[in-house]
Design a protein around this motif. Structure first.
Motif, mmCIF file in Angstrom:
data_model
loop_
_atom_site.group_PDB
_atom_site.id
_atom_site.type_symbol
_atom_site.label_atom_id
_atom_site.label_comp_id
_atom_site.label_asym_id
_atom_site.label_seq_id
_atom_site.Cartn_x
_atom_site.Cartn_y
_atom_site.Cartn_z
ATOM 1 N N PHE A 592 47.616 57.132 32.207
ATOM 2 C CA PHE A 592 48.521 55.996 32.274
ATOM 3 C C PHE A 592 47.913 54.904 33.153
ATOM 4 N N LEU A 593 47.885 53.660 32.629
ATOM 5 C CA LEU A 593 47.297 52.543 33.366
ATOM 6 C C LEU A 593 48.296 52.092 34.437
ATOM 7 N N SER A 594 48.334 52.867 35.524
ATOM 8 C CA SER A 594 49.233 52.533 36.618
ATOM 9 C C SER A 594 48.726 51.309 37.357
ATOM 10 N N ILE A 595 49.568 50.772 38.210
ATOM 11 C CA ILE A 595 49.182 49.585 38.973
ATOM 12 C C ILE A 595 47.984 49.865 39.884
ATOM 13 N N PRO A 596 47.939 50.992 40.620
ATOM 14 C CA PRO A 596 46.737 51.238 41.432
ATOM 15 C C PRO A 596 45.462 51.345 40.604
ATOM 16 N N LEU A 597 45.542 52.012 39.440
ATOM 17 C CA LEU A 597 44.346 52.152 38.599
ATOM 18 C C LEU A 597 43.933 50.805 38.024
ATOM 19 N N ALA A 598 44.879 50.030 37.522
ATOM 20 C CA ALA A 598 44.548 48.714 36.977
ATOM 21 C C ALA A 598 43.993 47.798 38.055
ATOM 22 N N THR A 599 44.549 47.881 39.256
ATOM 23 C CA THR A 599 44.043 47.064 40.370
ATOM 24 C C THR A 599 42.604 47.416 40.699
ATOM 25 N N ASP A 612 35.191 38.299 33.250
ATOM 26 C CA ASP A 612 35.899 38.308 31.968
ATOM 27 C C ASP A 612 36.574 39.645 31.713
ATOM 28 N N GLN A 613 35.864 40.720 32.016
ATOM 29 C CA GLN A 613 36.470 42.047 31.828
ATOM 30 C C GLN A 613 37.604 42.264 32.819
ATOM 31 N N ALA A 614 37.463 41.738 34.025
ATOM 32 C CA ALA A 614 38.555 41.829 35.002
ATOM 33 C C ALA A 614 39.790 41.122 34.472
ATOM 34 N N GLN A 615 39.587 39.962 33.872
ATOM 35 C CA GLN A 615 40.700 39.220 33.290
ATOM 36 C C GLN A 615 41.334 39.998 32.136
ATOM 37 N N LYS A 616 40.499 40.688 31.353
ATOM 38 C CA LYS A 616 41.005 41.454 30.218
ATOM 39 C C LYS A 616 41.907 42.602 30.685
ATOM 40 N N VAL A 617 41.472 43.317 31.724
ATOM 41 C CA VAL A 617 42.301 44.402 32.254
ATOM 42 C C VAL A 617 43.611 43.845 32.796
ATOM 43 N N PHE A 618 43.516 42.721 33.496
ATOM 44 C CA PHE A 618 44.712 42.098 34.059
ATOM 45 C C PHE A 618 45.705 41.726 32.959
ATOM 46 N N ASP A 619 45.207 41.233 31.860
ATOM 47 C CA ASP A 619 46.091 40.756 30.787
ATOM 48 C C ASP A 619 46.798 41.888 30.057
ATOM 49 N N ILE A 620 46.170 43.071 29.977
ATOM 50 C CA ILE A 620 46.784 44.150 29.196
ATOM 51 C C ILE A 620 47.870 44.887 29.974
ATOM 52 N N ASN A 630 47.197 40.267 43.434
ATOM 53 C CA ASN A 630 46.295 40.062 44.571
ATOM 54 C C ASN A 630 44.850 40.333 44.189
ATOM 55 N N ALA A 631 44.633 41.407 43.408
ATOM 56 C CA ALA A 631 43.264 41.733 42.989
ATOM 57 C C ALA A 631 42.678 40.642 42.107
ATOM 58 N N MET A 632 43.488 40.085 41.214
ATOM 59 C CA MET A 632 42.975 39.041 40.320
ATOM 60 C C MET A 632 42.714 37.748 41.076
ATOM 61 N N ILE A 633 43.584 37.400 42.003
ATOM 62 C CA ILE A 633 43.341 36.201 42.828
ATOM 63 C C ILE A 633 42.063 36.379 43.634
#
Length: 933
Positions: A592-599, A612-620, A630-633
């Motif tokens: 499961f793509l939990s918040i800690p794992l996605a972060t 770009d890949q960071a943005q892709k993970v953030f978007d899904i 915070n991680a994306m910023i």
């Protein structure tokens, strides 16, 4: 014993006693006639006795024990002989109603009636059954021991009593003794034996009882089969439980409940939900126990929709919201974070017990709402509900999570006043509270005050030492617990290993890991995760990745925490290809793509140069929370995309998410490295005035860095003077770097003196001052600074890059040529890559300051030195920050891709060369499908 307060009925239904006992005399009667009259009277008396017996029996079966006793008293007043059967019926009536007081008075009447009644086998058996059913253990046991003849019924009563009282071993011993005495347990005794086996988790003995069931032909009995399902479920043998369940010709509600509960207790929550659905398909109406098991399964896996449907089923079926069902619903909503719904259910319950109160309190504690938890505690006391050990444990947990020592001390005092401090559960929570409040001395005093602690208490104290990095104390306690005959388990070993890692003792931690395996204790998921995390945190990134591979080879499936730990290792060495492979693994394993794992994934991709890949993970991620924002910023800030970072920050308000200190740190960092002074000042003002956050040293450091980079040194010095903190070395260092740009010699010398007091052995400070003198043309001062560095034995720490070729990694240090033979002239560049005339690649220098553009990184195919290799220059991954100047590469089959990492020029991070072991994990991970390539 006092006599029974019963009165005779006003209108008796039988003939007067005088007509039976005193027939009219006749002078002409003969002896024969007198005998006939006597027989007629006896027949009448027997008929009356039978009539009384019938009515007493009927009243007892209807639960009207008092009325039955009144008839019994009437019999005594009429001088009718009371047979043992009547006493037996009265005792059975008391069993039905669990009327202990009345049964004891009947027992006294039996004793007064003499040995004929008192020593009757039927009456003795009934007395054993009565006291056993009323759970009077001492009297029932004594009565059982003195009975003249034991039979199946007395054995069944005493075995069942031992089961209900929790004396399961005694129950099984009685079961064996019963068989040895020649009595064959029937289908009423066998369920109790199976219940005892399940409670003790004695799987082998339970299978033996199952064999007895098959031999005696009890397999078709629904009660016995339900007990088998329950026993196998409690022993963790769910396959056996399912086989018994599937072979049952008839199933009742208890059978379904036993299977559902068995699945839940063994963590097979999805199976429990499936069984519930099957139960609904077959039209079996659920009870509160059924819904409790289903809701627990939904709560354990966070199945929000299923749990809400279960709540709806309970409402539609009209199930009474008792403490069992209400507690299960509250537990479900608490675990999925819907405390408002949990509070609504709690408020609608007419009857609440201490378990219900504890659930709502612990629910608030788990989500960090300590004030609401304390408010519920006050309401609990106002309704005269006493705190128990679970309540106090929740309060201690709240104190520990918030490091609120005063609240913890108040709770500790309450425990002492109410005699709860000796409770093992409470004592463990108090030890944990003091440890997390950094009062390890108080934690040890509480630990030593418990005379006989259990394994949980020992492990809590071990974990306390481990979290604080007190590895020596943890190891002493670890050995002491073995001397006191308390064998350590996996948790104990994990704590010692963690303590070594926290203290930086990597070799000792690895030795403990090997010792653990040597004595036959197999590392579990927590052990492997601690190993991976500890190695990564201590700079052994390659070994952390290798341990992650070994973990899978050992048959341990990593969870989200393990993935986060190994991703941090990939970040440390900027190993993008390995990070992508781990990402692909998590997708294939349906983690499961939990918040800690996605972060962690966003952070990994950004710090490895792939925004770009960071943005892709953030978007899904559908339901985003503050950590991933915070991680994306931070990712945008790291890549110099301040506009995107500020835009994402602005979107938080529209999403209803309140930023925290980390959010402002990342946003200010973005402004600092892009020179956005006005935007940075607005952020700082919003942080204080709009969100009421107190700026930390880090926030002031970002503002000082922002002002100094833009040349506003005077404003930067004014901000330092107004800070509520003493400036640290980072703030002074950023100002010193700015002095170089503005040729400010006097401020630079002042700042250097401050830095010498804080970091006398940091070579970067000397280099910064030397560069300031050089920019001003003061070469004599430059030479003096360099001589001072030589005298102190300080050297500038060079930057480095590294590439992976096959199973080995090679490090390239700035200013040095690998193997003493590579020169920059041997390299030439073409539009698609870089080539070497002799098959050897070297590192081209990046721009010293400013934008890092198409940096070409080295690679070499050592297996084929004469073959020209091709390296791919990554043009889109650009860092616009002066502070981020390091990189790393990964090579597969001669293809070299750039991976950018975080490296601060003012405080260079020393690189630990990777160990030269067979890098089996890298090749294995790279062979996995690269989903994100």
């Amino acid at each position: 014993m006092a006599s029974l307060p019963f009165t005779s009925p006003a209108k008796p239904h039988f003939l007067p006693l005088s007509r039976l006992s005193k027939p009219q005399d006749s002078p002409k009667s003969t002896q024969t006639h007198f005998t006939k009259l006597q027989e007629h009277a006896n027949n009448h008396q027997i008929s009356y006795i039978n009539s009384y017996f019938t009515q007493i029996s009927s009243l007892c079966k209807q639960g009207q024990v008092r009325e039955a006793v009144e008839l019994f008293t009437e019999m005594e007043l009429r001088n009718l002989r009371v047979q043992p059967e009547i006493y037996g019926e009265l005792l059975q009536g008391c069993v039905y109603e669990r009327d202990l007081s009345t049964g004891r008075q009947i027992h006294s009447r039996i004793i007064k009636s003499g040995e004929f009644i008192a020593r009757n086998e039927y009456i003795e058996t009934k007395l054993v059954i009565f006291y056993a059913k009323c759970d009077v253990y001492c009297v029932a046991s004594r009565m059982f021991c003195v009975v003249s003849e034991k039979n199946v019924f007395s054995w069944a009563a005493i075995i069942g009593l031992n089961c209900r009282m929790g004396f399961c071993e005694e129950a099984l011993l009685g079961f064996r003794e019963m068989m040895e005495s020649g009595f064959l347990p029937d289908n009423f005794v066998v369920p109790n034996a199976l219940k005892a086996c399940g409670a003790l988790q004695w799987f082998a003995l339970g299978k033996g009882v199952h064999g007895y069931v098959l031999k005696m032909g009890f397999g078709g009995c629904v009660f016995v089969a339900s007990s088998l399902v329950d026993m196998y479920g409690k022993c963790g043998a769910l396959e056996n439980a399912r086989k018994v369940f599937d072979r049952m010709p008839e199933r009742n509600l208890v059978t379904w409940n036993s299977l559902i509960v068995g699945y839940v207790q063994n963590g097979m929550n999805e199976e429990a939900i499936k069984v519930f659905y099957d139960m609904r398909v077959e039209g079996v109406e659920p009870t509160q126990v059924t819904m409790s098991g289903f809701l627990s399964a939904s709560a354990n896996i966070g199945a929000l929709e299923e749990g809400q449907q279960g709540h709806g089923v309970a409402v539609v079926e009209g199930l009474v919201l008792n403490t069992i069902l209400g507690s299960s619903i509250i537990n479900f909503y608490s675990k999925v974070g819907l405390m408002q719904d949990a509070e609504l259910v709690f408020s609608s319950m007419l009857e609440k017990d201490v378990v219900t109160w504890n659930l709502i309190i612990s629910g608030y504690v788990q989500i960090g709402k300590v004030e609401q938890a304390l408010s519920v505690c006050h309401r609990m006391r106002n309704e005269n509900v006493r705190f128990d050990s679970v309540t106090l444990a929740s309060l201690m947990s709240a104190s520990a999570d918030t490091a609120n020592l005063e609240l913890g001390k108040a709770g500790h005092c309450y425990c002492i006043r109410n005699g709860l401090d000796s409770d093992i559960v409470v004592a463990s929570s108090i030890v944990d509270m003091y440890a997390k409040c950094k009062r390890i001395d108080c934690a040890r005093l509480v630990f030593d005050s418990i005379k006989k602690g259990d394994l949980v208490l020992w492990n809590t104290m071990l974990a306390a030492y481990a979290e604080l990095g007190l590895s020596g104390e943890a190891l002493k306690l670890f050995y002491r617990m073995q001397l006191e005959s308390m064998p350590p388990n996996e948790i104990s070993w994990n704590s010692v290993i963690l303590g070594f890692f926290k203290n930086g003792q990597v070799n000792e931690a690895k030795d403990m890991f090997l010792q653990m395996q040597a004595i036959g204790i197999q590392p579990n998921l927590v052990t492997w995760t601690s190993l991976v995390s500890g190695l990564a945190e201590n700079g052994f990134a390659y070994e952390a990745i290798f341990a992650f591979q070994q973990m899978q080879e050992a048959g341990i499936r990593p969870n989200a925490v393990s993935i986060v730990s190994v991703l941090s290792a990939c970040i440390d060495i900027a190993l993008l290809r390995c990070g992508k492979a781990i990402h692909g693994y998590s997708i294939r394993q349906a983690l499961f793509l939990s918040i800690p794992l996605a972060t962690s994934l966003v952070d990994m991709y950004a710090k490895c140069g792939n925004i770009d890949q960071a943005q892709k993970v953030f978007d899904i991620v559908k339901q985003k929370e503050l950590p991933i924002y915070n991680a994306m910023i931070s990712s945008y800030a790291l890549h110099g995309q301040a506009v995107e970072a500020l835009a994402l920050y602005s979107s938080l308000e529209g999403e209803g998410i309140k930023p925290d200190g980390i959010t402002f740190t990342n946003a200010l960092y973005a402004c600092s490295h892009s020179g956005l002074v006005n935007e940075g000042l607005e952020l700082f003002v919003d942080m204080v005035s709009k969100y009421h956050l107190k700026p930390s040293m880090v926030h002031y450091g970002c503002m000082v860095n922002l002002l100094s980079r833009c040349g506003n040194l005077d404003e930067a010095f004014k901000l330092i003077a107004s800070m509520p903190y003493e400036p640290d070395a980072r703030i002074f260092g950023s100002l010193l770097a700015a002095c170089r740009e503005k040729n400010k010699i006097e401020p630079a010398e002042y700042l250097f003196e401050k830095l010498m007091a804080l970091e006398p052995n940091n070579s970067g400070n000397y280099v910064a001052l030397s560069n300031t003198y050089a920019a001003a043309g003061k070469w004599d001062e430059v030479e003096n600074v360099r001589q001072l560095m030589k005298i102190k034995g300080l050297m500038k720490i060079p930057g480095c890059s590294w590439i992976q070729i096959g199973e080995e990694s090679h490090v390239f240090v700035a200013g040095r040529y690998p193997f003493g033979q590579w020169t920059q002239e041997e390299i030439f560049y073409s539009g698609n890559g870089i080539y070497s005339g002799n098959g050897i690649f070297s590192e081209l220098r990046a721009p010293k300051i400013g934008m890092l553009g198409n940096k070409i990184l080295p690679s070499r195919d050592f297996k084929n030195p004469d073959q020209h290799l091709k390296a791919k220059a990554v043009k889109k991954n650009t860092i616009r920050s002066k502070a981020q100047l390091t990189n790393a590469t990964s090579l597969k089959g001669g293809l070299c891709t750039q991976q950018l990492g975080s490296y601060t020029s003012s405080t260079p991070k020393p690189h630990r060369p990777p160990p030269k072991f067979k890098y089996a994990h890298a090749s294995s991970l790279q062979k996995q499908a690269d989903y994100w390539s």
